[in-house]
Structures are given as C-alpha cells and as structure tokens.
Design an enzyme around this catalytic site. Structure first.
Site, PDB file in Angstrom:
ATOM      1  N   HIS A 167      -6.871  27.893  10.378  1.00 31.71           N
ATOM      2  CA  HIS A 167      -7.329  26.338  11.102  1.00 31.71           C
ATOM      3  C   HIS A 167      -8.167  26.401  11.725  1.00 31.71           C
ATOM      4  CE1 HIS A 167      -5.240  24.612   7.038  1.00 31.71           C
ATOM      5  NE2 HIS A 167      -4.272  24.881   7.389  1.00 31.71           N
TER       6      HIS A 167
ATOM      7  N   HIS B  22      -0.845  31.376  10.810  1.00 35.28           N
ATOM      8  CA  HIS B  22      -1.557  30.110   9.352  1.00 35.28           C
ATOM      9  C   HIS B  22      -2.259  28.938  10.033  1.00 35.28           C
ATOM     10  CE1 HIS B  22      -1.109  27.068   5.811  1.00 35.28           C
ATOM     11  NE2 HIS B  22      -1.340  26.758   6.891  1.00 35.28           N
ATOM     12  N   GLU B  23      -1.770  28.800  10.767  1.00 29.64           N
ATOM     13  CA  GLU B  23      -2.747  27.485  11.747  1.00 29.64           C
ATOM     14  C   GLU B  23      -3.380  27.543  12.672  1.00 29.64           C
ATOM     15  OE1 GLU B  23      -1.944  24.727  11.535  1.00 29.64           O
ATOM     16  OE2 GLU B  23       0.308  24.965  10.534  1.00 29.64           O
TER      17      GLU B  23
END
Length: 674
Positions: free
Chosen positions: A468, A464-465
């Site tokens: 980003h 997920h990160e």
C-alpha cells in the site's frame, strides 16, 4: 492562542508536520480557519461568471481546500495512531462538522452546474485521458453524493453524512476503549506452552500497563499468539471470549445500537439515490459492479473452504484426543491444535521460525524488494519529524537519486493506537501545479520486544502494508484526486496483496531470514517446510474471512436494519450458510471496524478476495517467467503502482498481465483447487 503551527508554512524537512509543536488544542481553530477558507473558495468557484472550463472548474476544485486537507490528514492520522483523551474529544466534536462540510461541498449547486455543463460537452474539450477520467469520475461522484437530487433530499443527505460521522467515531472509540481496558494478568504458573518471544512481549506489556508479571492484551499481536501457544485451555477460552466480545465488553459502550443506526442511515441514503440497498449502491462504483458478482466470487471459495475446514477439524480432534483432550475442538482451541498439527505434519515449529524473522531483517527485505523491482532506495533520516519515539522516518529516492517521498513507519502496539495494520498519507503526491511528493505512513501493531521477532504472518502483513505504501509513494498522477490509492475499492488491495508474494520467494528468505543472534541463514530444509506448509490451515483462514465478507453484504442488504437483533441475525445467517463448528467470523459485527468505524469497506470487505484473484494470477506471471524480479514484468507492474486512478483498473491489469485475470489462480494459491 497567538501561534498555531497548523496554520503556518512548515519549514521542516520535506514539509512533514512539525509534530513536536502540535497540540490537541491547535486543531479546533485550525479547522475553523480551514473550513472558512474552503467555503470561500467553493463560493467563488460556484459564482464565477466566466463560462465553465476544465481549468476554472475541475482544476480549481483540485486546488481548493488545501489547508483543510493538510489539517485533517494530520489530525486523523494522530487520532488513529496516538489517541489521547483530548484528541478523541476533538474527534467527537469535529468529525460530524467535517462530514457536514464535505457533504455541502459535494452538493453545492453552483459547482455541480459547472461540472455537469463540462461533462455534457466533454468530447469537445480536447482533454488528455487522465483529465477525461477525472471529469467523468468527478461528475459521477457528485451524482452519487446526491447533487442531482431536489433541495429537500440534498439537505437530508447532508444530515445523514453528519450523523454517520458521529456514529463511526463512537464505534471506533468504543472498540479502542475495550482493547485498552481489558487485560489478562498472568503469573509464572500461567505460562505453560508460551515461547520466549511471547513471554518477553507479555512482560513488556505488563511493564507498560503498570502490572506485575505478564499481561495479555486484546491487541491481535498479543492475543493471537497466546491462543496459538498457550497450553492452558481455560486461559485460552477467557482470552478468546474477551476478544470476540469487543464492542460490547462494557454495557456503557455497547456498539449494537450504533450498528443498527449506521445500517439504517446507509440504507436510507441508498434509497434516496435510487438503489435498493447500500450494497447495490456501494458496488455500482467497483470492478464487481453488483453484489451478486461479489457473492459469486465469495461462494466459489466458500464450499471448497468448508470442505477443507471439516478435514482440518477432524485432524485436530484426532490429535487432541491422542494428547488427552476429549472435548470438541472449540474456537479457542483451533489455533493451538493447528500449530501442534503443523509441527507434527511438517516438523515446522512457528516459534522456532521466529528468530529468523527479526523485524530489522524484514525491513531490509521489503526495501530490497522495492529496490530490485522498482529501483527505489530508502534512507533513514533522524532530522525528519515523527509523532512518537517508536516512529522511524525514511527518505525515498529514485534509482537516479531524485527525491520521491517520505515514508514513516510506526510498527508497535501501544495504548491509544487502534488495532490492526494500515497505510495512510499525511500528504499525497501530485504534479499538477508544482511537484508535491507524498508523505506516507505504515502502521502495524507488533508486540514490542528486544529484538522484535515476527511470525511468518507478521512478516507477510509487513509486506502487505508496504505494498500500500508503495502505491502511495510511487504515484505519478497529475491530480491529487487520482493519486496513489485513490482507486476503485476492489482494486486498492491488489498492489498490497501482490507484494506479499515476494516474502515467500526463496531468494528473499535465503538473503534476509537470518537468525537474529547467530546470523545463520534459514536452512533450505526449513524453507522447504515453510513453503510446503503455507496452505496449512487454509480451510480455517478462508472460512473465517469469507463468512465475514458474506455477513457484510447480508447486513447491508437487510430490509429493516433499524429493527435488527444483531446477535440473532449473526446466528441465523451463519446457520444458513453452514458455518463450520469451531470457527467464528474473523470480525463480528460489534467490532468490525472495516464496516462501522468508517464507510470505506462497508459492503466491501469482499475487496480482499477480489484482489486476491488479481494478485494470485498476477504473481503467476513471474512464476511462468521463472524469475520473481523479471525486469519487463516488473516494469509493467510498476506502471500500476504509478498510475493511481488515471486509468481503468482492468485496463491496467490486462496491460500488465497480457490478458484478464483467471479466478482459478485464487483457489490454486490457497490450495483449495479440486
């Protein structure tokens, strides 16, 4: 002080901050110099006698404040990841001063007059699409900051901004202090049920804190596994009660008055700008547009989630009774019995999975995924400066070998680092005057051990990160204000959440999920069980998230927040929405940093679910194609990561997917569809 590294030209590789030379005492004089320079730039721009043009107004604003941006990015990243008493003192002093300065710039009458004049004749300027969007949003953001108000109202907006910065800083520092101060020391007799990885992490935490034996902390990577595996119900309750009391563990650090004042100031600001409340103000500049639209999405998931949670609780209670626990399933029991139920139903032991999800292997997985989808390569380099020995630095290269950016990876929990996982930037990419490459950082809070073994959820957070990070690293936006993650709030989570899907791709698991000691590939039978169990516990997970998002909107629509009894309001609200027994908010108000340690997600915690509609629907395109790396789809997805805020989010998504998103994909993904 004769030399200040923050005010020098950085000759480090790729212009990464020279962390080894930067001290807390360097920041105040650097901020003073940067603010003076920025004020001079704004004054010169506002007083420019030449007629306003895109170049001498909009592009001049894009150039202005470069030193301040650099110093502030360095400071706030260090304050989040490597907080010391000295840095926190600087933050308390400078956060309101910087907020006041930002407000004064946004409200400056001279620059706003030029922006408004340009905006009024924007159709005559011959602007390219990204330039037109930049002008439109610059004008709108100035209006949303209060630039169109009278002098008294503008002055009040500045005071509100400065005071909110004080309160946000105090809120975040209080939560961090609670997390740093609390610990539960365990002896050998207190370890029943704890798997080896958790014992090792607890021993490492004890060593770092100078304690004997084993220590459980309030870092999520420590307390959540403890609640999942500890057979000691009394200790689970003790840890859980401390965890949910963050923000009020010490009466001297009670966040309740801060929350009331933050909510009251946000409500006042919204009213000054002609909105009924902060939620209406905040959502006017999102894909959702209105609080009612966000609530409708949340409620669409709420009723199915409650039904599923009731079924789950009945299953857990039956299992607990069979093993001798006759008490009701409480919040400190849920994770423990859910893990036992998953083992019983799917023969899937989370602790047995962890040896196959070693951190280094999962890093290879995220880099390989970025390579196959987008043609990126990550090369670790020892010559790039880092701010802590745990941080690793990578140069990011295009398929043709051209430099794309720098990626810093800070994986481990430690004292002085705020909890959670996040992406940030030390520098955003741009190609306005010269090509400037981004410097992006991912922070996680993994429990450090040797080797570091991840749960499946830990690995998903890593993906997920990293999504980003890719959004920041891949940006091809011309202007810094449009670069990377500078998109509408309820679109920013799409590039991160869609990336999570590639962890579950069987090819990823077969290639990278290998036993850290033997090298054995995760067996196909375990992969099948893992994928079959993905939606296990979705009632619990959806309830604890959606209730927090609904609470967020309710708090920011409250008519008299300055009089709010926060605990009483929480209890009444949860009763009103029918909160299932045994589940609490994922984030209770007094430690809800998304809302109160800053304003980015205030009235916007729903963003994650809104983006999940997009990510669930978007990944179904790859499933329909029968290839998770289908080149044409990957190229269209790449365009979203590269675009930043140069185009409308729904336009970008529809071009990728070929149609607007379908909400049913969310319920299918979570296993909540009827």
């Amino acid at each position: 002080m004769t030399q200040n590294p923050l005010l020098e030209t950085w000759t480090t590789p790729f212009g990464v901050p020279p962390f080894d030379r930067i001290r807390a005492e360097h920041f105040p004089p650097a901020f003073e110099a940067a603010l003076a320079a920025h004020r001079a730039e704004i004054a010169a721009l506002g007083n420019d006698p030449a007629p306003a043009s895109f170049a001498n107004t909009v592009e001049a604003l894009e150039r202005a404040g470069g030193l301040l941006t650099r110093v502030a990015a360095t400071f706030f990243n260090l304050a989040a990841s490597q907080a010391t008493d000295a840095l926190q003192a600087v933050e308390r002093d400078w956060a309101p001063r910087l907020a006041r300065h930002r407000a004064e710039v946004a409200l400056d009458a001279g620059t706003f007059a030029r922006i408004a004049a340009l905006h009024a004749r924007r159709g005559e300027l011959g602007l390219e699409p990204d330039q037109l969007r930049l002008l439109d949003r610059l004008h709108m953001n100035r209006l949303r900051s209060g630039a169109g108000l009278d002098a008294a109202a503008r002055a009040r907006m500045t005071e509100i901004s400065a005071r909110l910065a004080v309160l946000h800083t105090a809120f975040g520092q209080n939560v961090l202090a609670d997390e740093n101060a609390w610990q539960m020391v365990l002896g050998e007799g207190d370890l029943d049920g704890l798997p080896g990885f958790l014992r090792e992490a607890a021993a490492q935490a004890a060593k770092e804190r100078g304690a004997e034996g084993y220590v459980i902390t309030l870092a999520r990577s420590s307390v959540e596994p403890f609640l999942t595996y500890s057979a000691r119900r009394d200790l689970r309750e003790r840890a859980w009660r401390a965890w949910v009391a963050r923000g009020a563990l010490d009466p001297a650090r009670d966040n309740a008055p801060l929350v009331r004042e933050i909510l009251a100031l946000r409500a006042e600001r919204a009213r000054l700008l002609g909105h009924a409340d902060h939620a209406e103000y905040r959502l006017a500049d999102t894909m959702a547009k209105r609080p009612e639209a966000a609530e409708a999405l949340l409620l669409a998931a709420w009723e199915p989630a409650k039904r599923r949670a009731a079924e789950e609780r009945a299953e857990l209670a039956a299992l607990a009774r069979a093993e001798g626990q006759n008490e009701p399933i409480e919040a400190w029991d849920w994770r423990y019995w859910a893990e036992r139920a998953r083992l019983a139903k799917h023969d899937l032991d989370g602790a047995a999975l962890k040896p196959f999800f070693e951190l280094e292997a999962m890093l290879r997985a995220i880099f390989a995924t970025a390579g196959r989808l987008f043609g990126l390569r990550f090369t670790e380099r020892a010559d790039i400066p880092v701010y802590h020995p745990d941080v690793r630095a990578f140069e990011v290269l295009d398929a043709d070998g051209a430099h794309r950016g720098v990626f810093l990876l800070d994986n481990f929990a430690r004292v002085g680092k705020r909890s959670g996982a996040w992406m940030s930037s030390f520098r955003v990419g741009e190609r306005f005057a010269d090509r400037v490459s981004p410097i992006i950082v991912n922070n996680n809070n993994l429990a450090k051990s040797s080797p570091t073994l991840l749960s499946f959820d830990d690995a998903r957070t890593l993906f997920h990160e990293f999504g980003h990070a890719l959004h920041g690293l891949m940006s091809t936006a011309r202007y810094p204000s449009q670069s990377g993650t500078a998109v509408l709030g309820d679109f920013v989570e799409f590039p991160s959440q869609v990336m999570e899907h590639w962890l579950s791709v069987p090819e990823t698991l077969r290639t990278h999920a290998r036993h850290h000691a033997t090298g054995e590939t995760l067996p196909d039978a375990m992969i099948e069980k893992l994928l079959a169990a993905r939606n296990e516990g979705q009632g619990f997970a959806t309830v604890e998230y959606v209730s927090s998002a609904l609470m967020d909107l309710a708090l920011h629509r409250h008519a008299a927040p300055e009089q709010l009894d926060i605990d009483g309001f929480e209890q009444e609200f949860l009763a009103e929405i029918g909160m299932p027994e045994g589940i609490v908010l994922r984030h209770r108000p007094l430690h809800f940093g998304h809302l109160f340690a800053g304003g980015g997600y205030a009235a916007g915690y729903y963003f994650y679910l809104w983006a999940e509609v997009l990510d669930a629907d978007g990944f179904e395109a790859f499933e329909e194609a029968g290839d998770p790396f289908q080149p044409e789809l990957a190229a269209r997805l790449k365009a979203i990561y590269e675009a930043g805020d140069t185009r409308e989010p729904m336009e970008l998504y529809t071009q990728f997917r070929g149609r607007p998103p379908q909400v049913d994909a969310l319920l299918r993904k979570r296993g909540l569809a009827a």
